[in-house]
Enzyme design. Structure first.
Site, PDB file in Angstrom:
ATOM      1  N   CYS A 203      29.544   5.195  -9.941  1.00 37.76           N
ATOM      2  CA  CYS A 203      30.170   5.625  -8.694  1.00 37.76           C
ATOM      3  C   CYS A 203      29.591   6.943  -8.217  1.00 37.76           C
ATOM      4  O   CYS A 203      29.154   7.070  -7.077  1.00 37.76           O
ATOM      5  CB  CYS A 203      31.680   5.786  -8.873  1.00 37.76           C
ATOM      6  SG  CYS A 203      32.578   4.244  -8.949  1.00 37.76           S
ATOM      7  N   CYS A 245      40.395   8.423 -14.012  1.00 38.59           N
ATOM      8  CA  CYS A 245      39.173   7.684 -13.703  1.00 38.59           C
ATOM      9  C   CYS A 245      38.908   6.617 -14.759  1.00 38.59           C
ATOM     10  O   CYS A 245      38.557   5.480 -14.434  1.00 38.59           O
ATOM     11  CB  CYS A 245      37.964   8.626 -13.655  1.00 38.59           C
ATOM     12  SG  CYS A 245      37.666   9.333 -12.037  1.00 38.59           S
TER      13      CYS A 245
END
Lengths: 284, 139, 109
Positions: A203, A245
């Site tokens: 990401c 996360c």
């Protein structure tokens, strides 16, 4: 199986009409005084990636969110710096000391401190984060209970200390006694985990600037921590964010304060070497 | 039963009409609150500044600004929230301007409405649609 | 008295007579809306600050009625006319009966 997962991830990342939203070119000056370096050349250790400019998460937020950080009375995180100052001045524990007893005012003693953490602690012979150092002082020198690693109280003190380094470049060492920890952190950053088989890099290195659903993906820098998030209207610490996360990749998360997260924090901090310390920053 | 074409068209048209006749506007909670605030008086459109982001980065904390020159009070409603009332700003003799900024919670994409009561007893309103998004992995 | 409630207010130190100044106020408060449920499914009762006032030397500047849709850590920015030197008084009224106060002096040259 793998292909389907990747397709699902790809579908999530390429929202129609929003595929590439470049971070903007605005400049961040806080209180009309503190000029923040929010974009700069990537540090040497990233020369094997194709990232040549590192950018603060500030650039990936909407104009309204960005403006909240530009004045210390618009920045809701600053009230927690005030509360942190009360904590700093309160005597606690068996020794009847406060932080102030040894360190005086934060302005006197904490300038530049945030910028170099995590760092090697010679006495403990390990890499220590700011939170570990705070708790070490509390336990051994104040004979007080440690703060919860990601607790509000810890975030308040971290914010108070971060403010004393605002505008100064992040500068964590990656060689010498810390290099083994740093390498471990780097490995963690690039390892895919979880049901979604995502690594931090997937990401934050491969797709920063793209939209993930309606969110603008940043480079995942931590120069702005602790961060006041509009989402939960409070200060958030680095390890709490890491935990979130990892959980979002649908993996078993490491614990805040664990050696894995300490290593990861060191590595991620070093990816921001050169950006200004912004804590407490404001993000979405 | 067999329909002639004429009959079929007639039935179709009738069905379409039933579907497209607008339902009498259900008095929404927001409308009721506006009625209460104005006592049923006419509310002009315009003369009220309402500044809100087109897309809210997070619905939990959305910065807005309302203002109306000469306003005694301004009521703000979030028409799509489970409870529409947001705030009522009253300006006293030492108010430097009849405007205020704050941050509000929006449960989803909806209209934010500002109704101002002017010093002369008249009312005015403005509305703005704010898109509220869900981003990221949900973390 | 709710826990950890702390005001934070910005008022300029000086102004000219009759000048209009900008005031920014924040107070750390959860603003429990009454819409949330706990892990057992029970509604967490509402507990918010429902009113904010600002007065100067006894005269009212603003009086805001606040509902649960005001975000956690309520923030207000507004303007005040400063006729003379004096003190701004700020109050926040909590559902639980507490009143939080702070004051800021301003000097008119």
């Amino acid at each position: 199986m793998k292909i389907r997962t990747l397709t699902a991830v790809a579908a999530m990342l390429i929202a129609p009409g929003f595929a590439m939203s470049d971070p903007d070119d605005d400049t961040l000056v806080v209180n009309g005084e503190i000029e923040m370096v929010t974009k700069t050349e990537a540090p040497d250790h990233m020369s094997d990636t194709y990232v040549d400019t590192i950018m603060s998460g500030w650039h990936f937020r909407s104009d309204e969110t960005q403006s909240l950080q530009m004045d210390d009375f618009d920045n809701s995180g600053m009230v927690f710096v005030d509360i942190g100052r009360d904590q700093w001045n309160t005597a606690e524990g068996g020794e009847g000391k406060s932080c102030a007893s040894c360190h005086g005012t934060p302005e006197e003693s904490m300038e530049g401190v945030r910028a170099t953490y995590p760092k090697w602690d010679a006495e403990a012979e390990e890499v220590q984060t700011l939170a570990m150092q705070v708790n070490d002082c509390r336990e051994s020198r104040m004979e007080a209970e440690p703060y919860g690693y990601t607790s509000g109280e810890m975030a308040n003190i971290e914010a108070l200390i971060a403010v004393q380094s605002r505008g100064m470049p992040v500068n964590v060492a990656i060689d010498g006694p810390v290099s083994e920890t740093w390498e471990r952190g780097k490995e963690l950053y690039y390892t895919r985990t979880g049901q979604l088989e995502l690594s931090c890099a997937n990401c934050h290195e491969d797709n920063y600037g793209n939209m993930i659903r309606a969110d603008h993906l940043s480079q995942g820098q931590i120069n702005g921590f602790p961060v006041y998030r509009l989402k939960n209207a409070k200060l958030n610490t680095v390890h709490a964010r890491f935990k979130g996360c990892v959980r979002d990749t649908r993996a078993e998360t490491y614990k805040p304060g664990s050696p894995e997260f300490v290593a990861l924090e060191l590595y991620v901090a070093s990816r921001g070497n050169g950006l200004s310390v912004e804590g407490p920053s404001v993000r979405n | 039963m067999e329909f002639t074409r004429r009959e079929t068209l007639a039935v179709g048209a009738a069905a379409a009409m039933v579907v497209t006749i607008p339902m009498p506007a259900m008095a929404s909670k927001a409308d009721a609150l506006i009625e209460e605030f104005t006592g049923g008086a006419d509310v002009a459109d315009g003369g009220v500044d309402l500044d809100a982001p087109e897309i809210a980065e997070n619905g939990n904390t959305v910065p807005i600004e309302v203002g109306a020159e000469g306003a005694e009070a301004i009521m703000v409603l979030a028409a799509g929230n489970p409870e529409p009332p947001v705030a009522t700003f009253r300006f006293g003799p030492l108010a430097g301007a009849h405007r205020a900024k704050t941050r509000i919670r929006l449960a989803g994409t909806q209209d934010v409405i500002a109704v101002a009561k002017m010093a002369d007893g008249s009312y005015a309103k403005a509305a703005k649609t704010v898109k509220v998004t869900i981003g990221g992995c949900g973390g | 008295m709710a826990q950890g409630v702390r005001p934070r207010v910005k008022v300029p130190r000086k102004a000219e007579a009759g000048e209009i100044i900008t005031i920014k106020t924040l107070i750390s408060h959860k603003m429990e809306s009454g819409q949330r449920k706990d892990s057992d499914g029970n509604v967490i009762p509402r507990s918010i600050i429902h009113r904010f006032t600002c007065d100067f030397n006894g005269q009212n500047v603003v009086d805001f009625k606040m509902e649960p849709a005001i975000s956690t850590n309520p923030y207000f920015e507004f303007e005040a006319t400063v006729p003379e030197s004096g003190e701004f008084k700020f109050t926040w009224h909590d559902d639980d009966g507490s009143v939080y106060e702070t004051a800021k002096k301003i000097e008119v040259a």
